[in-house]
Motif scaffolding. Structure first.
Motif, PDB file in Angstrom:
ATOM      1  N   ASP A  23     -83.450  62.089 -28.904  1.00 48.56           N
ATOM      2  CA  ASP A  23     -82.101  61.770 -29.371  1.00 48.56           C
ATOM      3  C   ASP A  23     -81.810  62.303 -30.776  1.00 48.56           C
ATOM      4  O   ASP A  23     -81.424  61.558 -31.674  1.00 48.56           O
ATOM      5  CB  ASP A  23     -81.875  60.261 -29.330  1.00 48.56           C
ATOM      6  CG  ASP A  23     -80.435  59.899 -29.646  1.00 48.56           C
ATOM      7  OD1 ASP A  23     -79.539  60.719 -29.373  1.00 48.56           O
ATOM      8  OD2 ASP A  23     -80.220  58.796 -30.190  1.00 48.56           O
ATOM      9  N   ILE A  64     -87.023  49.711 -30.881  1.00 50.03           N
ATOM     10  CA  ILE A  64     -85.859  50.284 -31.553  1.00 50.03           C
ATOM     11  C   ILE A  64     -86.255  51.313 -32.619  1.00 50.03           C
ATOM     12  O   ILE A  64     -85.379  51.931 -33.226  1.00 50.03           O
ATOM     13  CB  ILE A  64     -84.954  49.196 -32.164  1.00 50.03           C
ATOM     14  CG1 ILE A  64     -85.716  48.344 -33.172  1.00 50.03           C
ATOM     15  CG2 ILE A  64     -84.349  48.344 -31.055  1.00 50.03           C
ATOM     16  CD1 ILE A  64     -84.830  47.399 -33.969  1.00 50.03           C
ATOM     17  N   HIS A  91     -83.813  54.219 -33.233  1.00 47.91           N
ATOM     18  CA  HIS A  91     -82.769  54.263 -32.205  1.00 47.91           C
ATOM     19  C   HIS A  91     -81.410  54.400 -32.884  1.00 47.91           C
ATOM     20  O   HIS A  91     -81.150  53.769 -33.914  1.00 47.91           O
ATOM     21  CB  HIS A  91     -82.817  52.983 -31.362  1.00 47.91           C
ATOM     22  CG  HIS A  91     -81.924  53.018 -30.174  1.00 47.91           C
ATOM     23  ND1 HIS A  91     -80.574  52.766 -30.259  1.00 47.91           N
ATOM     24  CD2 HIS A  91     -82.180  53.289 -28.869  1.00 47.91           C
ATOM     25  CE1 HIS A  91     -80.033  52.864 -29.072  1.00 47.91           C
ATOM     26  NE2 HIS A  91     -80.990  53.184 -28.200  1.00 47.91           N
ATOM     27  N   ARG A  92     -80.554  55.206 -32.306  1.00 42.61           N
ATOM     28  CA  ARG A  92     -79.245  55.520 -32.917  1.00 42.61           C
ATOM     29  C   ARG A  92     -78.442  54.273 -33.273  1.00 42.61           C
ATOM     30  O   ARG A  92     -77.701  54.266 -34.246  1.00 42.61           O
ATOM     31  CB  ARG A  92     -78.432  56.448 -32.033  1.00 42.61           C
ATOM     32  CG  ARG A  92     -77.944  55.835 -30.749  1.00 42.61           C
ATOM     33  CD  ARG A  92     -76.993  56.709 -29.939  1.00 42.61           C
ATOM     34  NE  ARG A  92     -77.437  58.079 -29.839  1.00 42.61           N
ATOM     35  CZ  ARG A  92     -76.673  59.147 -30.106  1.00 42.61           C
ATOM     36  NH1 ARG A  92     -75.423  58.984 -30.466  1.00 42.61           N
ATOM     37  NH2 ARG A  92     -77.154  60.349 -29.978  1.00 42.61           N
ATOM     38  N   ASP A  93     -78.575  53.201 -32.511  1.00 37.08           N
ATOM     39  CA  ASP A  93     -77.808  51.983 -32.786  1.00 37.08           C
ATOM     40  C   ASP A  93     -78.316  51.224 -34.011  1.00 37.08           C
ATOM     41  O   ASP A  93     -77.664  50.276 -34.456  1.00 37.08           O
ATOM     42  CB  ASP A  93     -77.840  51.037 -31.580  1.00 37.08           C
ATOM     43  CG  ASP A  93     -77.129  51.607 -30.369  1.00 37.08           C
ATOM     44  OD1 ASP A  93     -76.336  52.570 -30.526  1.00 37.08           O
ATOM     45  OD2 ASP A  93     -77.373  51.101 -29.252  1.00 37.08           O
ATOM     46  N   HIS A  94     -79.479  51.633 -34.542  1.00 37.80           N
ATOM     47  CA  HIS A  94     -80.086  50.912 -35.666  1.00 37.80           C
ATOM     48  C   HIS A  94     -80.275  51.788 -36.901  1.00 37.80           C
ATOM     49  O   HIS A  94     -80.876  51.344 -37.881  1.00 37.80           O
ATOM     50  CB  HIS A  94     -81.419  50.303 -35.224  1.00 37.80           C
ATOM     51  CG  HIS A  94     -81.255  49.313 -34.124  1.00 37.80           C
ATOM     52  ND1 HIS A  94     -80.923  47.994 -34.335  1.00 37.80           N
ATOM     53  CD2 HIS A  94     -81.325  49.468 -32.780  1.00 37.80           C
ATOM     54  CE1 HIS A  94     -80.812  47.370 -33.182  1.00 37.80           C
ATOM     55  NE2 HIS A  94     -81.059  48.237 -32.216  1.00 37.80           N
ATOM     56  N   ARG A  95     -79.754  53.003 -36.859  1.00 39.50           N
ATOM     57  CA  ARG A  95     -79.860  53.884 -38.023  1.00 39.50           C
ATOM     58  C   ARG A  95     -78.958  53.364 -39.131  1.00 39.50           C
ATOM     59  O   ARG A  95     -77.899  52.798 -38.881  1.00 39.50           O
ATOM     60  CB  ARG A  95     -79.483  55.312 -37.636  1.00 39.50           C
ATOM     61  CG  ARG A  95     -80.497  55.913 -36.684  1.00 39.50           C
ATOM     62  CD  ARG A  95     -80.135  57.324 -36.263  1.00 39.50           C
ATOM     63  NE  ARG A  95     -81.006  57.722 -35.165  1.00 39.50           N
ATOM     64  CZ  ARG A  95     -80.668  58.580 -34.222  1.00 39.50           C
ATOM     65  NH1 ARG A  95     -79.492  59.173 -34.242  1.00 39.50           N
ATOM     66  NH2 ARG A  95     -81.522  58.877 -33.252  1.00 39.50           N
ATOM     67  N   THR A  97     -79.702  50.971 -41.191  1.00 37.14           N
ATOM     68  CA  THR A  97     -79.887  49.528 -41.409  1.00 37.14           C
ATOM     69  C   THR A  97     -81.058  49.215 -42.332  1.00 37.14           C
ATOM     70  O   THR A  97     -81.309  48.050 -42.611  1.00 37.14           O
ATOM     71  CB  THR A  97     -80.131  48.808 -40.072  1.00 37.14           C
ATOM     72  OG1 THR A  97     -81.369  49.271 -39.518  1.00 37.14           O
ATOM     73  CG2 THR A  97     -78.991  49.041 -39.089  1.00 37.14           C
TER      74      THR A  97
END
Length: 150
Positions: A23, A64, A91-95, A97
């Motif tokens: 990804d 993640i 994981h893209r949803d947690h970049r 953070t």
């Protein structure tokens, strides 16, 4: 990020790890989850090698983030043991953070606890954002790397 744990990767995590590897712009050209066979073979070798540690950060039961930490003994630098960090992915949803920083700090502490006196990593020359990230964490660009594809 409450409930976050870092643990040794399991065979059942391989698919999620491969998805994270694939990804990004570079990974999309090299990695694919269509056939997990070569990844599962590699996982078996990594899992059996005491100098290899493939980990995942898990939240709510799902991986993640991931990285591989290799402990490299050597004669150079008075026989120092090195920690080599590879394949850091979030994981893209947690970049964005802070998870990547937490994972790298975990790898540094793990290296220290194994007796390493040096932690090193490589990063593709095109990953300029990653370079700034590592520099913010105290890493210094010190070498030029070379590869020969076989």
């Amino acid at each position: 990020m409450s409930g976050l744990t870092v643990r040794k990767a399991r065979r059942t995590d391989v698919e999620a790890i491969v998805q994270m590897l694939a990804d990004d712009q570079l990974g999309a050209t090299r990695d694919s989850g269509e056939d997990l066979t070569p990844y599962l073979h590699a996982f078996g070798a990594i899992d059996q090698d005491p100098n290899q540690l493939l980990v995942v950060a898990v939240s709510n039961g799902a991986p993640i983030a991931t990285l591989q930490l290799t402990f490299i003994p050597g004669l150079a630098r008075r026989g120092t043991l090195r920690g080599q960090i590879e394949a850091v992915r979030v994981h893209r949803d947690h970049r964005g953070t802070g998870l990547g920083s937490r994972l790298i700090q975990w790898a540094i502490e793990e290296s220290r606890s194994h007796g390493c006196s040096l932690v090193q990593l490589t990063s593709d020359t095109t990953r300029t954002d990653a370079h700034r990230f590592y520099e913010r964490l105290g890493f210094v660009a010190s070498h030029t790397g070379f590869k020969l594809h076989l």
